[in-house]
Design an enzyme around this catalytic site. Structure first.
Site, PDB file in Angstrom:
ATOM      1  N   HIS A  40       0.824  -1.213   0.000  1.00  0.00           N
ATOM      2  CA  HIS A  40       0.000   0.000   0.000  1.00  0.00           C
ATOM      3  C   HIS A  40       0.852   1.254   0.000  1.00  0.00           C
ATOM      4  O   HIS A  40       2.085   1.207   0.124  1.00  0.00           O
ATOM      5  CB  HIS A  40      -0.944  -0.001   1.214  1.00  0.00           C
ATOM      6  CG  HIS A  40      -0.240   0.002   2.550  1.00  0.00           C
ATOM      7  ND1 HIS A  40       0.309   1.128   3.106  1.00  0.00           N
ATOM      8  CD2 HIS A  40      -0.017  -1.002   3.438  1.00  0.00           C
ATOM      9  CE1 HIS A  40       0.837   0.844   4.281  1.00  0.00           C
ATOM     10  NE2 HIS A  40       0.668  -0.451   4.508  1.00  0.00           N
ATOM     11  N   CYS A  82       3.185  -4.923   6.718  1.00  0.00           N
ATOM     12  CA  CYS A  82       2.810  -4.605   5.337  1.00  0.00           C
ATOM     13  C   CYS A  82       3.987  -3.989   4.593  1.00  0.00           C
ATOM     14  O   CYS A  82       5.011  -3.656   5.187  1.00  0.00           O
ATOM     15  CB  CYS A  82       1.616  -3.652   5.316  1.00  0.00           C
ATOM     16  SG  CYS A  82       0.068  -4.398   5.883  1.00  0.00           S
TER      17      CYS A  82
END
Length: 344
Positions: free
Chosen positions: A195, A211
């Site tokens: 992301h 992440c």
């Protein structure tokens, strides 16, 4: 690139201003059997008052890699007119040239567009100590434009222990920690995302809860090209090596990821697998050069052919693009010209 920061280095990185927008760096794939891509560059610092992080963003590389390659440069205010080496040459990870490949040790993401003879390379941020990004082979299971962020129970508990109360949900927008785009990975129950971020300077560092973070312009580009089912492979390869089709032999050593606060990534052991051991023991490899690269752990390719007599620092400079008169281009100078890098 440092994995456990001294207080001085941490303060330098945290004090740097936000990055400029940057786009992926695209490279033509090497000939069959080769892994070396790119060409190191030299940049003349303009008199614009910007810091080293702005140069890292301009060339879409990591601030820490620039610090490794330019350890005498002031990261707060590089001297106008001084030369900064941009280490944009690298060896491809030892993986299939397919989909998305993430090498945690070098804090880079490689994207191989299907049916094309090229690879796009992006700097990334990954999981911090204790919340590491896992190695895996998976695929993109969901594309999420304008994601909302819902902190997990563990995230909320950790933050509360630090006196910070996280909201139940952060809506899409400029203050969202996930940025404008997110790719959900299938493995791990969808817990892991590739992301964007609202803190650009975190790219190139171990800061997330597992992440993978990209700069805003980069995740937008990657998001537009990937589709559901895109293969994703996450590896941890601090050591990369190659014998190129013309006989040149290269090693690229990154500091291994620390596994505890007591680890010193500059001195902790580097695993040597059977393939790398055979590479070192080959009659055409200079073991002294390999040993120096293993100690230096500079994060860029070093030529180690026996008889080449190339030190790690010289190896970097040998491959810098230059012009005879070092003529400046636009706000800085990309020094370009071919340099004789023949193997003796």
């Amino acid at each position: 690139m440092k994995r456990v920061f001294s207080s001085v280095l941490t303060s330098i990185i945290c004090a740097l201003a936000g990055s400029q927008a940057a786009l992926a760096v695209t490279y033509t794939l090497p000939p069959a059997g080769g892994r070396l891509i790119g060409q190191n560059q030299s940049y003349i610092v303009p008199d614009n008052g910007k810091n080293l992080e702005s140069i890292a963003a301009k060339f879409n590389t990591s601030i820490l890699l620039l610090l490794e390659a330019n350890n005498t440069v002031d990261p707060y205010l590089p001297k106008p007119g001084s030369e900064v080496i941009i280490p944009s040459q690298m060896l491809l990870p030892d993986t299939p040239h397919e989909g998305i490949v993430i090498n945690l040790a070098e804090l880079r993401l490689y994207y191989y567009p299907p049916g094309q003879n090229r690879v796009e390379v992006y700097p990334i941020g990954i999981g911090q100590l204790g919340r590491e990004t896992p190695e895996m082979v998976t695929r993109v299971s969901q594309k999420i434009p304008n994601p909302t962020w819902t902190p997990t129970a563990n995230m909320r508990a950790r933050s509360l222990a630090q006196g910070i109360t996280l909201p139940a949900v952060v809506p899409a927008g400029p203050n969202n920690p996930l940025g404008r785009y997110a790719l959900r990975l299938e493995q791990g129950g969808g817990e892991y995302l590739i992301h964007g971020t609202n803190v650009s300077r975190s790219v190139g560092m171990r800061v997330s809860s597992g992440c993978i973070r990209l700069r805003a312009a980069d995740i937008k580009t990657l998001f537009s090209q990937t589709s559901w089912g895109t293969r994703v492979q996450i590896v941890n390869q601090p050591v990369k090596f190659s014998v190129e089709p013309d006989g040149r032999r290269y090693v690229e050593i990154h500091q291994p990821l620390s596994t505890s606060t007591a680890d010193n990534p500059q001195t902790m052991p580097v695993a040597i697998n059977a393939g790398f051991a055979r590479f070192i023991d080959h009659p055409n490899s200079d073991k002294g050069q390999v040993d120096r690269a293993l100690v230096r752990r500079a994060g860029y390719p070093v030529q180690v052919n026996k008889g080449a007599s190339v030190s790690p620092s010289t190896a970097l400079l040998q491959n810098v693009k230059r012009t005879e008169n070092k003529k400046e281009i636009s706000e800085g100078a990309l020094i370009s010209d071919s340099v004789n890098s023949s193997v003796q």
